[in-house]
Design an enzyme around this catalytic site. Structure first.
Site, PDB file in Angstrom:
ATOM      1  N   CYS A 170      -3.617   2.606  -4.496  1.00 23.24           N
ATOM      2  CA  CYS A 170      -2.864   2.438  -5.515  1.00 23.24           C
ATOM      3  C   CYS A 170      -1.427   1.741  -5.170  1.00 23.24           C
ATOM      4  CB  CYS A 170      -2.754   3.604  -6.581  1.00 23.24           C
ATOM      5  SG  CYS A 170      -4.061   4.464  -6.886  1.00 23.24           S
ATOM      6  N   ALA A 172       1.173  -0.706  -5.803  1.00 31.22           N
ATOM      7  CA  ALA A 172       2.463  -0.899  -6.306  1.00 31.22           C
ATOM      8  C   ALA A 172       3.425   0.325  -6.476  1.00 31.22           C
ATOM      9  CB  ALA A 172       2.343  -1.479  -7.604  1.00 31.22           C
ATOM     10  N   GLY A 174       4.876  -0.934  -3.660  1.00 30.01           N
ATOM     11  CA  GLY A 174       4.722  -1.572  -2.271  1.00 30.01           C
ATOM     12  C   GLY A 174       5.399  -1.296  -1.121  1.00 30.01           C
ATOM     13  N   SER A 175       6.449  -0.393  -1.233  1.00 29.93           N
ATOM     14  CA  SER A 175       7.184   0.295  -0.274  1.00 29.93           C
ATOM     15  C   SER A 175       6.376   0.650   1.134  1.00 29.93           C
ATOM     16  CB  SER A 175       8.370   1.178  -0.474  1.00 29.93           C
ATOM     17  OG  SER A 175       7.525   2.449  -1.043  1.00 29.93           O
ATOM     18  N   LYS A 176       5.216   1.591   0.631  1.00 35.77           N
ATOM     19  CA  LYS A 176       4.396   2.008   1.486  1.00 35.77           C
ATOM     20  C   LYS A 176       3.310   1.021   2.189  1.00 35.77           C
ATOM     21  CE  LYS A 176       4.009   6.597  -0.870  1.00 35.77           C
ATOM     22  NZ  LYS A 176       4.740   6.147  -2.019  1.00 35.77           N
ATOM     23  N   ASP A 201      -3.721  -2.909  -7.147  1.00 37.61           N
ATOM     24  CA  ASP A 201      -3.272  -1.850  -7.917  1.00 37.61           C
ATOM     25  C   ASP A 201      -3.852  -2.448  -9.066  1.00 37.61           C
ATOM     26  OD1 ASP A 201      -0.814  -0.001  -8.269  1.00 37.61           O
ATOM     27  OD2 ASP A 201      -0.758  -1.203 -10.051  1.00 37.61           O
ATOM     28  N   ASP A 228      -9.091  -1.637 -10.937  1.00 37.83           N
ATOM     29  CA  ASP A 228      -8.926  -0.136 -11.190  1.00 37.83           C
ATOM     30  C   ASP A 228      -9.602   0.534  -9.864  1.00 37.83           C
ATOM     31  OD1 ASP A 228      -9.411   2.533 -11.888  1.00 37.83           O
ATOM     32  OD2 ASP A 228     -10.156   2.141 -13.885  1.00 37.83           O
ATOM     33  N   CYS A 308       3.719  12.380  -5.768  1.00 35.78           N
ATOM     34  CA  CYS A 308       5.091  12.970  -5.943  1.00 35.78           C
ATOM     35  C   CYS A 308       5.024  14.045  -7.105  1.00 35.78           C
ATOM     36  CB  CYS A 308       6.035  11.781  -6.166  1.00 35.78           C
ATOM     37  SG  CYS A 308       5.521  10.829  -7.465  1.00 35.78           S
TER      38      CYS A 308
END
Length: 697
Positions: A170, A172, A174-176, A201, A228, A308
C-alpha cells in the site's frame, strides 16, 4: 488525496437544503472528544501516570522532520551543509521563540532531523528562512525527504539488502517507498542491485503521486503497479531453465489503510469525526492485506506491518489473528536491539472490543446478535493461558509524548516455514476477477470501503469482471536485437558490450522515440512476464533523450536522471574531468543562449574537449576527502557546442550541485531579508555589480 466536497446539511421537515457548512480552519478546531478519551483510557494504551502527558502531546502541533537521502558520499556532504551552514546559524539566533532543531537520536548516522518551526519563525529570521528554502529546493532534487518521523521506522526494520526483492503493498504517497529504494542502493560497492522494489497501490490516481516521489531516487530497480493488495496476483519470473516460477519476496511492507487517529497532531479534524466504530470497519481489510503479504513472502523473509492508528483492534488484534491462523509458520521478531534509542511501548496482550456506544465486551460470546455483523471473533485478544505463545509484547507502540512524534504501531513478522492448510489462504484471482471501477474515483479513506465490498463479494462467492480504469498507460516497449537507434547510440558513446540493450525501453509503439528508459534486468523480466496480468504504471529511468541537432552525430543526448546507472558502461571519449571552479562557472552560466566559451575555461578542460565532437558529454568532478574514505564524485550531464561548453541539468539539480560545491546560489533563491535591506539602505556593492554586468551583456 483530492479535496473533499463541502458537507451539505440535509433539509428538515420537507424544507430546503440549509446550504454548505464551511470547513473549520485547523486553528479553530476544538481538540476534544469525550468518546476518544473514554475509549483509550479503557484500552490502557499507556501507563496511568503518563496519561496527561499523552493527551497534552496529542493535542499539540506536530514538529517537522526531514531525512537526507542519496549515496553515502553525497549524504555525508549534505549532512556537513546541514550541520555547518544551516543548523549552526539557526542555533545562534538570539531572538525569542520556542524553536528546537536536533537530529533524531535513533536514526542511523544523524541523517534525520526534527525541527519545531512555525511560519512566524521563518518570517522573522533569515537563518530559518535559508533552512526553509534549502528544504524546498533539495526536496525537489530528491536529496531531502520531508517525511514524518514515525514514517521512517518501518523501512529501517525491513533490513533491506541490495539483492532483496521487496514488495510495498500500500505504497502511496511514496515516502516509505523512496526510503526502501534508497536502502536497496545502500551498498555503494554494488553498481546495480540485483533486487528490486514493486510498489503497489489500489488507487490509480495516487499511483502517480507515488511515481513522482519514487522517481526522485533515479532507480532502474523499481516498478509501480495498480491493484488491490488484498488480492494481489501471483507474479512470475524466469526460472533460468526456459520456464517461469512464482515471485516470492524477501521483504514485504504492509503499511495498511487505517482509521488514522495516530495522526491527530497533523490532522486535527479527526477530533470532530472520531468514533469507536472506525476501527471495526478496518480490521477485516487489514487482516486480508497482511495475510496476502505473508503468502507472498519467501520462507526466511520478513513482513513489516504498520499503521498510524492507536487502536488495538487495528493493531495487536490483526497480528494475533494472523499468528493464530498461521499455526507456527510465522513468528513475531523482537526488534528492540535494532533501534535501541527509539522510545516506545510494548504491544498489548489484552484489550477490549466495543461498539459505537462504548459498550465493551471481553469475549465474542458476550456480543449481542445485532453487533455480530461488525464485531468478529478474531478481534478479541488471546486467552490468558495463550498470551505467552504469541509474544505480542514484541510489537512496537509509539506514543506522541515519548519523543514528540505522531502515534504509530509496527510489528515485524518472519516466515519460518511454509503455510500449512490450517491457514485459510487469500482467494487469489486473476486480474479481471474483481471490479475496481470506483477505485480510481475515490480518496485514500474511501478506498477501504471498496476493499470491504470486495470482501463481501468473496464471501458470497461471486466473481465480478475487473476493469482497468483511470489513466490509460502507454505500452512498455523493450529494445530488441539490432535496434536501429541503439547502434548509433552505442557507437557514439562507446558503450560496452557488457551493457544489455534489451533493458532499454520506450513508451511508444511507433514513430520517433523521444525518451529511452533503462531498467535493471530483473525488472525487465518482471514487466515482460506480467504486464498482461497486472497494471504497470511506471518503471525505468530516463537515460537518453532525443535531441535532433545538425551539429550532432547522434540523435540522443544523455539525461541527468539515468547518468549514474549508465556511466560504468560508457567509454572515456565523452567523459570530461572538470575542476571545481570550472564546474561552478558552467552551473552559474546555464543559459543556452550564452553558454561559457571553451577558451575561458581552464587549460585542463580545453585539452580534453579539443578533439571532442559537438554533442552530449559527461562532466566528472572528484573531491578527495583526505581521510582515505571513498571520494565524492559528481556526474553532470553536459553539452559540447562548437565553441562552448554547458551543463544540461534541471534547476533543482543545478542548485544542488552548486550547494555541494559551495558556489553562489543567490540568483536562484529569493532572499526577502536582503531585499528588505536594499530597499532601506540601497543595493549592496555585489548587487550593483550584478546589475551592471547584466546591463553590459
Amino acid at each position: 488525496m483530492g479535496r473533499r466536497k463541502p458537507h451539505i446539511r440535509k433539509k428538515q421537515n420537507g424544507g430546503e437544503n440549509l446550504g454548505k457548512i464551511p470547513r473549520k480552519a485547523y486553528e479553530d478546531i476544538v481538540k476534544e472528544n469525550e468518546k476518544f478519551i473514554k475509549y483509550y483510557q479503557s484500552q490502557k494504551i499507556c501507563k496511568e501516570d503518563e496519561w496527561n502527558d499523552f493527551i497534552t502531546a496529542i493535542k499539540s502541533d506536530l514538529p517537522a522532520t526531514f531525512r537526507i537521502t542519496g549515496s553515502k558520499e553525497v549524504a555525508k556532504k549534505m549532512l556537513e551543509i546541514v550541520k555547518g551552514e544551516l543548523i549552526e546559524e539557526c542555533l545562534h539566533q538570539t531572538e525569542g521563540g520556542d524553536t528546537s532543531i536536533a537530529p533524531l537520536p535513533w536514526y542511523p548516522d544523524n541523517l534525520a532531523w526534527q525541527l519545531t518551526l512555525t511560519r512566524k519563525d521563518i518570517r522573522r529570521s533569515e537563518a530559518y528562512f535559508k533552512l526553509h528554502n534549502f528544504l524546498i529546493t533539495e526536496t525537489e532534487n530528491g536529496t531531502i525527504s520531508r517525511q514524518e518521523t514515525v514514517s521512517m521506522i518501518p523501512p529501517l526494520l525491513l533490513d533491506i539488502k541490495s539483492h532483496h526483492k521487496v514488495l510495498d503493498m500500500c505504497a502511496a504517497p511514496g515516502s516509505k517507498t523512496a526510503q526502501i529504494i534508497e536502502m536497496l542502493h545502500g551498498d555503494t560497492d554494488v553498481t546495480l542491485p540485483t533486487g528490486y522494489v514493486v510498489a503497489n497501490d489500489i488507487d490509480n490516481k495516487r499511483c502517480y503521486m507515488l511515481v513522482h516521489q519514487a522517481k526522485r531516487l533515479n532507480s532502474p530497480c523499481m516498478a509501480v503497479i495498480n491493484h488491490d493488495s488484498a488480492i494481489l496476483p501471483n507474479l512470475v519470473e524466469d526460472d533460468g531453465n526456459g520456464g517461469t516460477k512464482q515471485v516470492l519476496y524477501d521483504r514485504v511492507l504492509c503499511d495498511v489503510p487505517c482509521s488514522g487517529d495516530g495522526t491527530l497532531r497533523k490532522n486535527p479534524d479527526i477530533w470532530m469525526k472520531w468514533t469507536p466504530a472506525n476501527c471495526l470497519h478496518q480490521h477485516i481489510v487489514q487482516s486480508r492485506i497482511l495475510k496476502r503479504g505473508i503468502e507472498l513472502v519467501a520462507v526466511g523473509g520478513r513482513v513489516v506491518y504498520s499503521t498510524c492508528s492507536l487502536n488495538p483492534i487495528e493493531n495487536e488484534a490483526v497480528i494475533h489473528h494472523i499468528l493464530a491462523e498461521s499455526n507456527g509458520a510465522v513468528e513475531l521478531v523482537d526488534v528492540n536491539d535494532i533501534l535501541p534509542e527509539l522510545k516506545h511501548s510494548p504491544g498489548l496482550d489484552h484489550w477490549l472490543v466495543g461498539n459505537k456506544y462504548l459498550e465493551f465486551f471481553n469475549t465474542f460470546e458476550e456480543v449481542e446478535q445485532k453487533w455480530r455483523t461488525v464485531i468478529r471473533p478474531q478481534m478479541f485478544p488471546p486467552k490468558i493461558e495463550d498470551r505467552e505463545r504469541y509474544h505480542l509484547n514484541r510489537c512496537i507502540r509509539i506514543l506522541p509524548h515519548q519523543q514528540n512524534t505522531g502515534a504509530f504501531f509496527v510489528a515485524v513478522l518472519q516466515k519460518i516455514k511454509p503455510l500449512g492448510k490450517q491457514m485459510p489462504t487469500s482467494e487469489v484471482v486473476e486480474p479481471d476477477s474483481v471490479s475496481t471501477s470506483e477505485t480510481d474515483k475515490i480518496s485514500e479513506s474511501q478506498s477501504t470501503t471498496i476493499k470491504r465490498e470486495h470482501e463481501d463479494v468473496f464471501a458470497r462467492g461471486y466473481r465480478k469482471k475487473r476493469r482497468f480504469e483511470g489513466y490509460k498507460e502507454d505500452p512498455f516497449v523493450f529494445f530488441k536485437e539490432g535496434e536501429t537507434v541503439w547502434e548509433d547510440i552505442k557507437s557514439y558513446y562507446e558503450i560496452s558490450d557488457n551493457f544489455d540493450s534489451k533493458c532499454l525501453l520506450t513508451r511508444c509503439l511507433g514513430g520517433k522515440k523521444k525518451n529511452i528508459y533503462f531498467t535493471s534486468p530483473a525488472v525487465k523480466d518482471l514487466v515482460l512476464h506480467n504486464q498482461q496480468s497486472v497494471k504497470f504504471i511506471n518503471t525505468g529511468i530516463r537515460t537518453f533523450v532525443r535531441s535532433d541537432n545538425r551539429n550532432m552525430k547522434c540523435a540522443f543526448r544523455l539525461a541527468q536522471e539515468g547518468l549514474e546507472s549508465i556511466i560504468p558502461f560508457i567509454g572515456g571519449h565523452r567523459k570530461i574531468n572538470i575542476p571545481k571552479d570550472d564546474l561552478i562557472t558552467l552551473l552559474l552560466n546555464d543559459s543556452p543562449d550564452k553558454p561559457p566559451i571553451i577558451s575561458t575555461l581552464s587549460e585542463m578542460v580545453q585539452k580534453q574537449v579539443e578533439t571532442l565532437s559537438p554533442g552530449s558529454c559527461i562532466l566528472i568532478y572528484t573531491e578527495e576527502n583526505g581521510k582515505g574514505d571513498k571520494p565524492l564524485v559528481l556526474y553532470v550531464s553536459g553539452w559540447r557546442g562548437t565553441q562552448s561548453l554547458r551543463c544540461y541539468t534541471s534547476l533543482p539539480s543545478t542548485v544542488h550541485f552548486l550547494r555541494i560545491l559551495k558556489g553562489d546560489i543567490s540568483k536562484y533563491i529569493v532572499n526577502k531579508f536582503q531585499k528588505s535591506d536594499e530597499e532601506e539602505n540601497g543595493p549592496s556593492t555585489s548587487t550593483k555589480t550584478q546589475a551592471v554586468n547584466a546591463k553590459s551583456e
